[in-house]
Design an enzyme around this catalytic site. Structure first.
Site, PDB file in Angstrom:
ATOM      1  N   THR A 179      -7.873   0.186 -10.368  1.00 20.64           N
ATOM      2  CA  THR A 179      -7.530  -0.709  -9.255  1.00 20.64           C
ATOM      3  C   THR A 179      -7.858  -0.109  -7.892  1.00 20.64           C
ATOM      4  O   THR A 179      -7.757  -0.793  -6.883  1.00 20.64           O
ATOM      5  CB  THR A 179      -6.022  -1.055  -9.260  1.00 20.64           C
ATOM      6  OG1 THR A 179      -5.265   0.146  -9.065  1.00 20.64           O
ATOM      7  CG2 THR A 179      -5.599  -1.723 -10.557  1.00 20.64           C
ATOM      8  N   ASP A 318      10.387   6.203  -9.537  1.00 26.78           N
ATOM      9  CA  ASP A 318       9.076   5.570  -9.366  1.00 26.78           C
ATOM     10  C   ASP A 318       8.488   5.848  -7.984  1.00 26.78           C
ATOM     11  O   ASP A 318       7.870   4.985  -7.377  1.00 26.78           O
ATOM     12  CB  ASP A 318       9.167   4.050  -9.631  1.00 26.78           C
ATOM     13  CG  ASP A 318       7.792   3.383  -9.624  1.00 26.78           C
ATOM     14  OD1 ASP A 318       6.822   4.027 -10.051  1.00 26.78           O
ATOM     15  OD2 ASP A 318       7.701   2.224  -9.175  1.00 26.78           O
ATOM     16  N   ASN A 406       3.715   1.468   0.714  1.00 25.77           N
ATOM     17  CA  ASN A 406       3.009   1.348  -0.553  1.00 25.77           C
ATOM     18  C   ASN A 406       1.507   1.308  -0.263  1.00 25.77           C
ATOM     19  O   ASN A 406       0.997   2.203   0.401  1.00 25.77           O
ATOM     20  CB  ASN A 406       3.558   0.113  -1.280  1.00 25.77           C
ATOM     21  CG  ASN A 406       3.298   0.103  -2.760  1.00 25.77           C
ATOM     22  OD1 ASN A 406       2.169   0.246  -3.193  1.00 25.77           O
ATOM     23  ND2 ASN A 406       4.330  -0.072  -3.552  1.00 25.77           N
TER      24      ASN A 406
HETATM   25 CA    CA Z   1       4.606   3.437 -10.253  1.00 23.10          CA
END
Ligand code: CA
Length: 635
Positions: A179, A318, A406
């Site tokens: 990606t 995460d 992000n």
């Molecule tokens: Ca992740």
């Protein structure tokens, strides 16, 4: 007079001829990418990923004249937009979420060619952990390099769009996807893999730009503990894992930033979360789990390890550390420092020495509760005990898995010395280990319970599964609702919420102008967030921001005064902005809109807005896309 005219005519003729002879995109061009701002040859505009353009035709005085020059319908196979287009020799290249590549005239938007890798959507979609997305392309010596989401790396002829070679980076059957935008470095195409929410072993690899042959490969986490370590670097990593843990995956995928320092010949990348998420499912308490959630430097020529800095030892939340890595030379306490900078998913802004990897400074750029701060000497987090969770006690922590920052690109303006970070602040997430967790090969294995989708303080965004990567949450919730016949696992009671640190001011989706030398915000405004859209900054004292709701906003770079706002009517699935100059005109381009087909599984909610590429210019007069029909009546 006459003589002057002749010279002028000759100069114009020479200029026309120069425009007709295509400029070679070789090593020197890549190394100088972004210096004039006219073309945009590499992801992030330059090897240091600053997204700073020296163009200033559009500036704070005339920005009000910005209007649409042209638009291009991205067409079938185009959903969530995360790619930044590239511009070379008057042609714009970009890629859709299903890895369809298109080349259009950068003056008019007229299509030159289009190439579809014909990904098997039905077979591949269930293997995509975190949204069907693609963040960009690479260019080099007459080729366009395409990371296809199903694990192929393809080189296309830049003139015709016909494939030249195809190489296999990884297989979707093994739960890997591609990606990220590749990085072309001295005749090699460097790319990493996505998929750490499935049981995978993260890696980054380099491929010969002429042949597609693999040149080197670097694994970020250990593999099979029944075999000897592959090298000293892996031996060191193995000592930080429970011997059975990586049978469950390991993670550490490389899915966003790769930057490069040509003088040091070092390539930099960040690594993703450990998998499954909860430390207790990996027996990781007290173990660092190298090299997850780290920034790593390798010798670009050989892939040889140089240094690493681990942001989140033994990660349980995460906290992928894959976000954009900006290289700059900045003055800190009177010293000129060669730094690498990241506004990380974990909520801290890190400044490291990019030659040695040594920690210089770090501070929270949003509200953070998982850690009390960073050790001043080492940068190691001082974790709040109440941020740990298990099968018997949950924890409500901020930021959550969508992250403080992000994939939405930030930008660094050397004139102001500020980094413009699209961020999300003040959102909590409730973590608890799934007491019934069993490893499911080839499937999502988060290891946490989603029984209570909206815990926390009731502020916007908690567990909201914000579209796209980190679309882990969206994907997990989609899978959880598919498995609705099975009652949800009981979730453990939460511990007390740990206290927060970090700047006051606007919360939720924000744009913050961060001073990396002082580790302080200089201005912060509401709008945007950690995913969706992003920023570019220019010598015209501008910060151009695309917001996930379809707005294009422009601020003065020094003071944060709002100078312009345009509703593009694309409304959702927005990509980052970029700028270039052609025939004496500066343009600003962005993409957005998801389309009726949407990105489907895990990628957020489909909408009927046709995905488009929009390009703006001063005094542009083309009509904006029509506003979507009003919804809600009779529904
Ligand atoms: Ca992740």
């Amino acid at each position: 007079m006459r003589a002057h005219k002749t010279i002028l005519v000759l100069a114009v003729a020479a200029g026309t001829m120069a425009a007709q002879a295509p400029k070679r995109v070789g090593d020197a061009a890549l190394r100088n990418s972004g210096k004039s701002g006219e073309e945009w040859l590499v992801n992030g505009l330059n090897y240091g990923e600053t997204r700073y353009s020296p163009l200033k035709q559009i500036d704070s005085a005339n920005i009000g004249r910005l209007g649409l020059a042209w638009s291009y319908d991205i067409g079938p196979g185009g959903g969530t937009q995360e790619a930044t287009p590239l511009v070379s020799n008057g042609v714009m290249y970009s890629v859709t979420n299903w890895s369809i590549v298109f080349a259009v005239d950068a003056r008019t938007g007229k299509e030159k060619w289009r190439w579809d890798p014909e990904v098997n959507h039905a077979a591949v979609a269930p293997k995509i952990c975190c949204g069907i997305v693609n963040r960009g392309l690479g260019l080099y010596e007459g080729k366009v390099f395409v990371p296809v989401i199903d694990g192929r790396l393809v080189a296309l002829d830049i003139e015709t769009g016909k494939p030249v070679w195809e190489s296999r980076v990884a297989y979707p059957q093994d739960s890997y996807t591609l990606t990220m935008a590749p990085r072309v470095i001295r005749g090699r195409v460097v790319i990493g893999v996505s998929g750490a929410e499935y049981p995978v072993r993260g890696f980054i690899a380099a491929y010969d730009a002429n042949t597609g042959r693999e040149a080197w490969k670097f694994y970020t986490v250990p593999g099979d503990f029944s075999k000897p370590a592959e090298n000293e670097v892996m031996k060191r990593a193995m000592a930080t894992w429970d011997t059975k843990a990586t049978q469950r995956g390991g993670g550490g995928t490389v899915w966003d930033s790769i930057s490069y320092d040509p003088e040091a010949d070092l390539v930099y990348f960040g690594t993703g979360n450990a998998g499954p998420w909860p430390a207790d499912l990996r027996n990781a308490r007290g173990k660092d789990n190298l090299y997850v959630c780290s920034i790593v430097a390798l010798k670009a020529d050989t892939g040889e390890y140089k240094w690493h800095f681990q942001l989140v030892p033994g990660d349980s939340w995460d906290y992928d550390a894959v976000q954009q890595l900006i290289l700059a030379d900045i003055n800190i306490k009177g010293q000129n420092r060669k730094v690498i900078m990241q506004a990380s998913k974990d909520g801290f802004f890190y400044v490291l020495d990019r030659i040695t990897g040594k920690f210089i400074s770090g501070a929270p750029f949003v509200k953070v509760s998982w850690a009390k701060g960073l050790d001043e000497a080492t940068g190691r987090p001082i974790v709040n005990e109440d941020a740990y969770y298990s099968k018997t006690s949950g924890a409500v922590v901020e930021p959550g898995p969508n992250g403080a920052h992000n994939w939405a690109p930030m930008s660094f303006n050397p004139m102001t010395g500020l980094v413009y970070v699209p961020a999300t602040s003040g959102t909590t997430f409730s973590y608890a280990t799934d007491p019934e967790f069993e490893l499911k090969p080839g499937q999502l294995n988060l290891g946490i319970v989603f029984a209570n989708p909206n815990p926390g303080r009731g502020r916007g965004g908690a567990n909201n599964g914000q579209a796209a990567t980190g679309g882990e949450v969206a994907t997990a919730q989609a899978q959880a609702s598919e498995a609705a016949e099975k009652p949800p696992a009981p979730r453990a009671p939460n511990k007390p919420e740990p206290p927060t640190i970090g700047p006051d001011g606007p919360q939720g989706g924000i744009l913050t102008a961060w001073d990396p030398a002082a580790q302080k915000p200089r201005w912060t405004v509401s709008g945007g967030g950690s995913t969706g859209g992003g920023t570019v900054t220019t010598a015209g004292n501008l910060v151009i921001q695309v917001l996930s709701n379809g707005l294009l906003r422009v601020y003065s770079a020094d003071k944060g005064e709002k100078l312009l706002e345009i509703q593009t009517n694309l409304r959702t699935a927005m990509g980052p902005p970029m700028t270039y100059m052609l025939d004496g005109k500066q343009y600003v381009t962005l993409a957005g809109g998801q389309g009726a087909a949407g990105s489907g599984f895990g990628g957020g909610t489909a909408s009927p807005i046709t995905p488009k590429l929009l390009t703006f210019v001063l005094d542009g007069k083309a009509p904006l896309p029509e506003a979507p029909a009003r919804q809600g009546r009779g529904r």
